[in-house]
Design a protein around this motif. Structure first.
Motif, mmCIF file in Angstrom:
data_model
loop_
_atom_site.group_PDB
_atom_site.id
_atom_site.type_symbol
_atom_site.label_atom_id
_atom_site.label_comp_id
_atom_site.label_asym_id
_atom_site.label_seq_id
_atom_site.Cartn_x
_atom_site.Cartn_y
_atom_site.Cartn_z
ATOM 1 N N ALA A 223 14.295 -62.197 -50.510
ATOM 2 C CA ALA A 223 13.798 -60.904 -50.426
ATOM 3 C C ALA A 223 12.348 -61.114 -49.489
ATOM 4 O O ALA A 223 11.982 -59.941 -48.840
ATOM 5 C CB ALA A 223 13.272 -60.603 -51.996
ATOM 6 N N ASN A 226 13.635 -60.212 -45.930
ATOM 7 C CA ASN A 226 13.809 -58.764 -45.976
ATOM 8 C C ASN A 226 12.460 -57.867 -45.763
ATOM 9 O O ASN A 226 12.219 -57.044 -44.995
ATOM 10 C CB ASN A 226 14.347 -58.147 -47.291
ATOM 11 C CG ASN A 226 15.877 -58.046 -46.856
ATOM 12 O OD1 ASN A 226 16.563 -58.450 -45.708
ATOM 13 N ND2 ASN A 226 16.780 -57.795 -48.124
ATOM 14 N N SER A 233 18.248 -57.660 -42.820
ATOM 15 C CA SER A 233 18.689 -56.660 -43.649
ATOM 16 C C SER A 233 19.817 -57.355 -44.581
ATOM 17 O O SER A 233 21.044 -57.345 -44.225
ATOM 18 C CB SER A 233 19.494 -55.624 -42.913
ATOM 19 O OG SER A 233 19.939 -54.541 -43.852
ATOM 20 N N GLN A 236 21.784 -56.229 -50.841
ATOM 21 C CA GLN A 236 21.376 -56.612 -52.322
ATOM 22 C C GLN A 236 22.408 -57.394 -52.911
ATOM 23 O O GLN A 236 21.946 -58.367 -53.867
ATOM 24 C CB GLN A 236 21.216 -55.366 -53.048
ATOM 25 C CG GLN A 236 20.556 -55.469 -54.320
ATOM 26 C CD GLN A 236 19.234 -56.046 -54.541
ATOM 27 O OE1 GLN A 236 18.077 -55.659 -53.524
ATOM 28 N NE2 GLN A 236 18.956 -57.072 -55.267
ATOM 29 N N ASP A 237 23.815 -57.420 -52.804
ATOM 30 C CA ASP A 237 24.663 -58.049 -53.491
ATOM 31 C C ASP A 237 24.557 -59.554 -53.061
ATOM 32 O O ASP A 237 24.955 -60.398 -54.000
ATOM 33 C CB ASP A 237 26.007 -57.471 -53.215
ATOM 34 C CG ASP A 237 26.523 -57.733 -51.703
ATOM 35 O OD1 ASP A 237 25.629 -57.531 -50.847
ATOM 36 O OD2 ASP A 237 27.842 -58.230 -51.462
ATOM 37 N N ILE A 239 21.647 -61.018 -52.502
ATOM 38 C CA ILE A 239 20.547 -61.564 -53.322
ATOM 39 C C ILE A 239 20.823 -61.706 -54.740
ATOM 40 O O ILE A 239 20.308 -62.599 -55.376
ATOM 41 C CB ILE A 239 19.262 -60.329 -53.047
ATOM 42 C CG1 ILE A 239 18.839 -60.373 -51.663
ATOM 43 C CG2 ILE A 239 17.985 -60.688 -53.829
ATOM 44 C CD1 ILE A 239 17.902 -59.091 -51.092
ATOM 45 N N ASP A 240 21.463 -60.780 -55.179
ATOM 46 C CA ASP A 240 21.959 -60.763 -56.710
ATOM 47 C C ASP A 240 22.904 -62.006 -56.911
ATOM 48 O O ASP A 240 22.664 -62.415 -57.844
ATOM 49 C CB ASP A 240 22.788 -59.373 -56.955
ATOM 50 C CG ASP A 240 21.948 -58.247 -57.226
ATOM 51 O OD1 ASP A 240 20.690 -58.332 -57.127
ATOM 52 O OD2 ASP A 240 22.703 -57.109 -56.925
ATOM 53 N N GLN A 243 20.375 -64.765 -57.111
ATOM 54 C CA GLN A 243 19.673 -64.770 -58.247
ATOM 55 C C GLN A 243 20.540 -65.178 -59.428
ATOM 56 O O GLN A 243 20.082 -65.867 -60.406
ATOM 57 C CB GLN A 243 19.064 -63.138 -58.683
ATOM 58 C CG GLN A 243 18.425 -62.981 -59.658
ATOM 59 C CD GLN A 243 16.999 -63.567 -59.674
ATOM 60 O OE1 GLN A 243 16.317 -63.276 -58.721
ATOM 61 N NE2 GLN A 243 16.426 -64.406 -60.586
#
Length: 300
Positions: A223, A226, A233, A236-237, A239-240, A243
């Motif tokens: 994050a 980014n 870029s 999000q997937d 990053i998830d 996480q």
């Protein structure tokens, strides 16, 4: 030179990146590089990345050569006028440094000394032109270099995920005409964008591509990148996924290895970036199924 031979012969080339120290002791950078010997074709040494004070990249490259490790000298235009760039290029050649990545350089405002005065007399294209002139034996003032041409192997950087496709193509065309021999890309997370870049731009220009693979350490790290790195870029997937991982460090290695495997069928190589975690690069290569290098036979 391993990198030149790998690119010339169509081998899958591997480079990795080390950052010079913020101090006068290069032991850590040399130790990191030593751990990659035999696993990569060459080690990039950054030059004032993010406009932050570091040891001279040229000095670290010379130390790598003395340790039997092939360097790629990153050279930026931000802090040097043309006379200084000319001097450093000739000095690098005299020291035995051949691989070179020509860069404009991050803006001073991005660093921790924003009141410093940038130079920026040249930029990446004109630096490539200068290198090409030296390789032809041309002296910018007195017609010819008295001791013959240099043999510098110059590359350039590019962002396959650039928002301006036409602008990217025009600039890379200028770089190829100026003498670029290979491309190391910035971090690329979109396999489709990389494939389009290689097929529609790089290959028609005859430029081998080393795709940038960045080691992510955690969701927070992704994050942050980014947010602060221009052009970054990270989906999000991804990053998830970081996480939700019980071991984010191991997950980052797995993600990087997956990218290396995917890019093997698209680009001619990869450029690995693992800032402050370079010791994990061997694990990435192992997870990607890349064996230690076999040095090419010397043609006599």
């Amino acid at each position: 030179m391993l990198l030149q031979e790998a690119l010339r012969s169509g081998q899958f080339a591997i480079t990795a990146e080390v950052t010079p120290p913020r101090g006068g002791d290069a032991a850590r950078a040399l130790g990191v590089a030593a751990s990659l010997k035999g696993l990569v074709h060459a080690i990039n040494v950054t030059d004032g990345s993010r406009a932050v004070m570091r040891m001279s990249s040229l000095a670290v490259c010379k130390l790598l050569l003395e340790a039997g490790i092939e360097p790629v000298w990153q050279l930026t235009c931000r802090d040097r006028n043309r006379i200084a760039l000319q001097a450093d290029l000739l000095g690098a050649h005299a020291l035995g440094i051949r691989n070179l990545l020509c860069l404009t350089g991050d803006p001073v405002r991005a660093g921790d000394q924003p009141s410093a005065r940038p130079v920026n007399e040249l930029e990446a294209v004109r630096l490539l032109e200068l290198v090409s002139a030296f390789n032809r034996g041309e002296d910018p003032v007195k017609d010819t270099l008295p001791d013959g041409p240099t043999a510098l192997f110059a590359g350039t950087a590019a962002d396959p995920q650039s928002r301006s496709w036409s602008g990217l193509k025009r600039r890379l065309e200028r770089k190829q005409a100026a003498g670029a021999r290979f491309i190391q890309t910035q971090m690329v997370m979109d396999t489709g964008a990389l494939e389009r870049f290689c097929d529609q731009i790089a290959r028609p220009f005859g430029l081998p591509v080393l795709a940038g693979v960045f080691l992510l350490k955690s969701a927070r790290n992704a994050a942050f990148i980014n947010r602060v790195v221009p052009g970054a870029s990270i989906p999000q997937d991804v990053i998830d996924r970081l996480q939700g991982a019980s071991d984010p460090a191991a997950e980052g290695i797995a993600i990087a290895a997956e990218q290396v495997r995917a890019y093997r069928t698209i680009a001619q190589g990869v450029h690995l970036m693992a800032i402050k975690a370079e010791e994990r690069i061997p694990a990435i290569l192992q997870a990607a199924g890349l064996p230690p290098l076999i040095e090419p036979a010397v043609v006599r």
